[in-house]
Design a protein around this motif. Structure first.
Motif, mmCIF file in Angstrom:
data_model
loop_
_atom_site.group_PDB
_atom_site.id
_atom_site.type_symbol
_atom_site.label_atom_id
_atom_site.label_comp_id
_atom_site.label_asym_id
_atom_site.label_seq_id
_atom_site.Cartn_x
_atom_site.Cartn_y
_atom_site.Cartn_z
ATOM 1 N N THR A 51 4.153 11.846 5.709
ATOM 2 C CA THR A 51 4.117 13.270 5.346
ATOM 3 C C THR A 51 2.748 13.715 4.820
ATOM 4 O O THR A 51 2.262 14.764 5.232
ATOM 5 N N PRO A 52 2.094 12.928 3.912
ATOM 6 C CA PRO A 52 0.789 13.382 3.434
ATOM 7 C C PRO A 52 -0.234 13.544 4.547
ATOM 8 O O PRO A 52 -1.043 14.478 4.491
ATOM 9 N N PHE A 53 -0.163 12.691 5.580
ATOM 10 C CA PHE A 53 -1.109 12.840 6.698
ATOM 11 C C PHE A 53 -0.909 14.185 7.380
ATOM 12 O O PHE A 53 -1.866 14.901 7.679
ATOM 13 N N ILE A 54 0.388 14.539 7.593
ATOM 14 C CA ILE A 54 0.673 15.833 8.227
ATOM 15 C C ILE A 54 0.202 16.970 7.326
ATOM 16 O O ILE A 54 -0.437 17.924 7.793
ATOM 17 N N LEU A 55 0.493 16.852 6.017
ATOM 18 C CA LEU A 55 0.098 17.911 5.084
ATOM 19 C C LEU A 55 -1.414 18.113 5.119
ATOM 20 O O LEU A 55 -1.900 19.245 5.202
ATOM 21 N N TYR A 56 -2.137 16.984 5.077
ATOM 22 C CA TYR A 56 -3.601 17.070 5.073
ATOM 23 C C TYR A 56 -4.111 17.631 6.393
ATOM 24 O O TYR A 56 -4.974 18.508 6.414
ATOM 25 N N GLY A 57 -3.550 17.131 7.490
ATOM 26 C CA GLY A 57 -4.010 17.575 8.805
ATOM 27 C C GLY A 57 -3.791 19.063 9.004
ATOM 28 O O GLY A 57 -4.670 19.767 9.488
ATOM 29 N N ILE A 58 -2.608 19.548 8.615
ATOM 30 C CA ILE A 58 -2.334 20.976 8.785
ATOM 31 C C ILE A 58 -3.212 21.785 7.845
ATOM 32 O O ILE A 58 -3.776 22.807 8.232
ATOM 33 N N GLY A 59 -3.346 21.303 6.595
ATOM 34 C CA GLY A 59 -4.135 22.042 5.610
ATOM 35 C C GLY A 59 -5.579 22.197 6.046
ATOM 36 O O GLY A 59 -6.184 23.244 5.869
ATOM 37 N N ILE A 60 -6.140 21.137 6.625
ATOM 38 C CA ILE A 60 -7.553 21.182 7.036
ATOM 39 C C ILE A 60 -7.752 22.214 8.145
ATOM 40 O O ILE A 60 -8.803 22.824 8.261
ATOM 41 N N MET A 61 -6.708 22.468 8.963
ATOM 42 C CA MET A 61 -6.841 23.483 10.020
ATOM 43 C C MET A 61 -6.918 24.898 9.433
ATOM 44 O O MET A 61 -7.394 25.811 10.081
ATOM 45 N N PHE A 62 -6.397 25.057 8.211
ATOM 46 C CA PHE A 62 -6.326 26.397 7.635
ATOM 47 C C PHE A 62 -7.531 26.759 6.775
ATOM 48 O O PHE A 62 -7.691 27.911 6.420
ATOM 49 N N ILE A 63 -8.350 25.760 6.402
ATOM 50 C CA ILE A 63 -9.413 26.089 5.459
ATOM 51 C C ILE A 63 -10.459 26.951 6.155
ATOM 52 O O ILE A 63 -10.678 26.827 7.366
ATOM 53 N N PRO A 64 -11.083 27.860 5.402
ATOM 54 C CA PRO A 64 -12.066 28.746 6.026
ATOM 55 C C PRO A 64 -13.289 27.974 6.509
ATOM 56 O O PRO A 64 -13.549 26.848 6.067
ATOM 57 N N LYS A 65 -14.021 28.593 7.425
ATOM 58 C CA LYS A 65 -15.209 27.944 7.996
ATOM 59 C C LYS A 65 -16.255 27.734 6.909
ATOM 60 O O LYS A 65 -16.463 28.590 6.053
ATOM 61 N N THR A 66 -16.885 26.579 6.939
ATOM 62 C CA THR A 66 -17.824 26.256 5.868
ATOM 63 C C THR A 66 -19.089 27.113 5.974
ATOM 64 O O THR A 66 -19.507 27.495 7.072
#
Lengths: 68, 295, 105
Positions: A40-55
């Motif tokens: 589950t944490p891998f999925i949470l991290y993977g999905i979360g990283i897709m949502f972060i704004p562009k650096t």
């Protein structure tokens, strides 16, 4: 691709593969539960990283300059 | 193809969502009570959950000093540790020893979190988390004392023992106290919270921001739920644990008690904190030896 | 093996949702950071409705999540706001629950 996004993609792939595995193969309920805890944490991290704004930084490892 | 396991996966996810929401609300309540005692209005009780969601959508960049992949994997491991503790302890009622092992893993998470960031504050936090391993020494003795009384370390057996003999907290008040100190040392702003002392910025969390902090906060919410549940299950028993609503009530009471202590006591320095914890564990050890000698 | 308390999960999720709603509403509506003794009409309405709904025996126990959602609106409002409303709503809910217990269902 930034290193953050790369790590997110990798985590998402690991998470999806892991979930496919625990959905199909294990016979024991305990293994299913612990597999969920593991992936589950891998999925949470993977999905979360897709949502972060562009650096906004220009060079790798440097924070963007935000004024004094 | 039949998906028998889908139901179990959904159950598991639902339980951890429940644990996170309850733990998050309780940690919010903790902050609120501390604030009210100190005469501040305090944030809304939802604040912990709001913070978790807010950090989840923040921009992050790996610091140049960070040691990857440990730097981001450690946040994932933190959730894995506490979700496993939730399933093994709360759902399957397995052994207390496994839970103790997972609690020790939590120390490794804190240490790795601090050291992988490369920041001096993070490193200090990691080092202090090793100091505060003194909080686990009472745990060993508590488990020994409980074993002497119930002749089993499986949580299910301990709960069944209490069905017959009544709550253990009346028979082993000192062991309950030692376990309570462990709970206290895990609470934010407690006298033993040297790991998150503000003099070292945010301790081991200093360089873990954005989504990584959000993941660690999810793990902390689940951890709070699990630790409170273990205390209630091991020391008060089926009176509280058999009904989820009663469990919630017991958790609220315990959290209020801990917040009261946290608000009224100053933060100890690392050496004093370790000294007091070692003192408590020595007393617990004495208790254990007496019980062994007396039979 | 412990069963998942799905009913409590529903209740808590709806409480949190109501809290989010109350928070966004109160931040949009009020600019002052901390004000005591100020009663918001909509929050009061929602709290009273939630308090009344709590003891009503609706099918599938759906009254608990609904009433907690409505009580969550004053519960989640920004610090200082929504206090009196929440106390009113919760006391109505407790009173109703006790009366229901006295009548026997």
């Amino acid at each position: 691709m930034t290193p953050e996004r790369k790590s997110g993609m990798l985590a998402l792939i690991i998470g999806i593969l892991g979930f496919l595995y625990i959905l199909i193969f294990p016979k024991s309920v305990l293994v299913v539960y612990l597999g969920t805890a593991l992936f589950t944490p891998f999925i949470l991290y993977g999905i979360g990283i897709m949502f972060i704004p562009k650096t906004r930084r220009r060079k790798e490892g440097l924070l963007p300059f935000r004024g004094w | 193809m039949e998906l028998y396991n889908l139901k179990y996966v959904i159950d598991a996810l639902a339980y951890s969502l429940y644990a996170f929401l309850v733990g998050g609300l309780l940690l919010g309540l903790h902050r609120k009570i501390v604030a009210r005692i100190q005469g501040r209005p305090g944030p809304p009780i939802l604040q912990y959950i709001l913070h978790t969601l807010k950090f989840y959508f923040k921009e992050i960049s790996f610091p140049i000093t960070a040691g990857n992949p440990l730097y981001f994997l450690i946040a994932l491991i933190s959730i894995t540790v506490w979700m496993s503790a939730l399933y093994l302890g709360v759902v399957f009622n397995t052994s207390l020893l496994i839970l103790m092992g997972l609690y020790v893993l939590q120390k490794i998470v804190e240490h790795g979190c601090g050291l992988s960031s490369g920041s001096p504050y993070g490193k200090l936090g990691g080092v202090r988390s090793v100091f505060s391993a003194a909080a686990e020494v009472p745990l060993f003795t508590v488990i020994g004392i409980i074993y002497l009384l119930t002749k089993s370390l499986i949580i299910e057996d301990i709960i069944r023992y209490q069905e017959i003999h009544g709550p253990i907290i009346f028979q082993l008040p000192f062991a309950a106290f030692a376990f309570f100190v462990l709970l206290l040392s895990k609470a934010p702003n407690s006298p033993f919270a040297i790991v998150k002392d503000k003099s070292i910025v945010s301790g081991y969390l200093t360089e873990h921001f954005g989504i990584l902090e959000s993941l660690i906060m999810i793990a902390d919410g689940i951890a709070w739920f699990v630790l409170l549940w273990i205390f209630l299950a091991v020391f008060i028993g089926p009176l509280v644990v058999s009904d989820p609503l009663m469990t919630l009530l017991g958790m609220v009471v315990l959290t209020s008690l801990i917040s009261l202590i946290c608000a009224l006591t100053p933060l100890l320095t690392p050496n004093h904190s370790v000294m007091i914890q070692i003192l408590i564990s020595a007393l617990a050890l004495l208790d254990l030896l007496l019980r062994i000698v007396m039979g | 093996m412990e069963e998942v308390p799905y009913h409590l999960l529903c209740c808590i999720v709806s409480l949190v949702m109501g809290g989010f709603l109350g928070l966004t509403y109160s931040y949009k509506r009020y600019l002052k950071p901390y004000v005591e003794r100020c009663i918001d009409r909509w929050a009061l309405l929602s709290a009273i409705l939630g308090g009344v709904l709590f003891p009503l025996p609706l099918p599938y126990g759906i009254n608990y999540p609904l009433s907690l959602f409505l009580l969550g609106v004053p519960f989640g409002m920004r610090p200082g706001y929504g206090r009196i409303e929440l106390i009113t709503g919760v006391s109505i809910a407790i009173l109703g629950y006790l009366i229901r217990g006295l009548i026997g269902r």
